[in-house]
Design an enzyme around this catalytic site. Structure first.
Site, PDB file in Angstrom:
ATOM      1  N   HIS A 248      44.530  42.836  36.802  1.00  8.20           N
ATOM      2  CA  HIS A 248      43.840  41.744  37.498  1.00  8.20           C
ATOM      3  C   HIS A 248      43.174  40.794  36.508  1.00  8.20           C
ATOM      4  CE1 HIS A 248      41.672  40.118  41.076  1.00  8.20           C
ATOM      5  NE2 HIS A 248      40.793  39.757  40.150  1.00  8.20           N
ATOM      6  N   GLU A 249      42.359  41.348  35.625  1.00 11.63           N
ATOM      7  CA  GLU A 249      41.616  40.500  34.689  1.00 11.63           C
ATOM      8  C   GLU A 249      42.522  39.918  33.603  1.00 11.63           C
ATOM      9  OE1 GLU A 249      38.730  39.590  35.510  1.00 11.63           O
ATOM     10  OE2 GLU A 249      38.504  41.056  37.123  1.00 11.63           O
TER      11      GLU A 249
ATOM     12  N   HIS B 106      44.145  36.871  35.087  1.00  6.76           N
ATOM     13  CA  HIS B 106      43.216  35.737  35.056  1.00  6.76           C
ATOM     14  C   HIS B 106      43.198  35.101  33.664  1.00  6.76           C
ATOM     15  CE1 HIS B 106      41.578  36.035  38.993  1.00  6.76           C
ATOM     16  NE2 HIS B 106      40.859  37.119  38.804  1.00  6.76           N
TER      17      HIS B 106
END
Length: 208
Positions: A23-24, A27
């Site tokens: 997820h990160e 990003h």
């Protein structure tokens, strides 16, 4: 009952770490691609989950299976196209989680079909990876600062409404804790989780 909870807790750790990492990282990667090197300079362009841990969010993920990681620092003024950059970066994390969940669901079906790694422990770990990634995506799409959903909403709102939404960020931690302590998890987030799983199973039905 306690034994089952403990086993589930342990089996969920790989899923938790993987969900946060992809997820990160997503990003950070999209932010860099859009022109902002801040995540890279902050050491967040990595799949190392320990670079992304948020203590409270991690505890909540382990206990109620919904939570958050440490936000990736982003300077949206560095984006070549501000609005496009904000929306792309915000959606990258949930999209990466949903894609990861789909891949591991395919892997589990493959293992079952060909009788590979048939131990209960392996299948439970795979199931938890799928669930944690779906849950992470669903939860982060809530339009409340600093979650990803709020960044998408902010990017499409008029400027005066952007300031109003951003003002809620000072209360977001308290709101999120209350949110997770209410039936909203049972009546909103879990049905969304099941909706995603149902869609995936429909797509994969030819393999079953």
């Amino acid at each position: 009952m306690f034994h089952w909870d403990f086993i589930t807790l342990v089996a969920g750790i790989p899923g938790l770490l993987l969900a946060m990492a992809v997820h990160e990282y997503a990003h950070a990667l999209v932010a860099v691609k859009m022109g902002d090197r801040t995540p890279q300079l902050a050491g967040r362009l990595t799949l190392n989950p320990f670079s992304h841990l948020d203590p409270i969010g991690t505890i909540l993920l382990l206990t109620v299976q919904f939570g958050w990681a440490k936000p990736v620092p982003i300077q949206s003024g560095n984006f070549r196209h501000w609005r496009q950059g904000e929306i792309s970066v915000a959606l990258a994390g949930p999209a990466a989680n949903l894609f990861t969940a789909f891949l591991f669901l395919v892997a589990e079906i493959f293992f079952i079909t060909y009788d590979l790694f048939t131990t209960t422990q392996v299948h439970r770990v795979l199931q938890m990876i799928v669930l944690y990634n779906i849950n992470f995506a669903v939860f982060n799409l809530i339009p409340l600062p600093p979650l990803d959903g709020s960044r998408v909403v902010t990017a499409i709102l008029p400027l005066r409404w952007q300031y109003r939404l951003a003002a809620w960020e000072r209360y977001s931690f308290i709101i999120l804790i209350i949110f997770l302590a209410t039936p909203v998890v049972t009546y909103v987030l879990l049905p969304l989780q099941q909706l995603v799983l149902t869609a995936y199973m429909f797509i994969l039905s030819p393999l079953l």
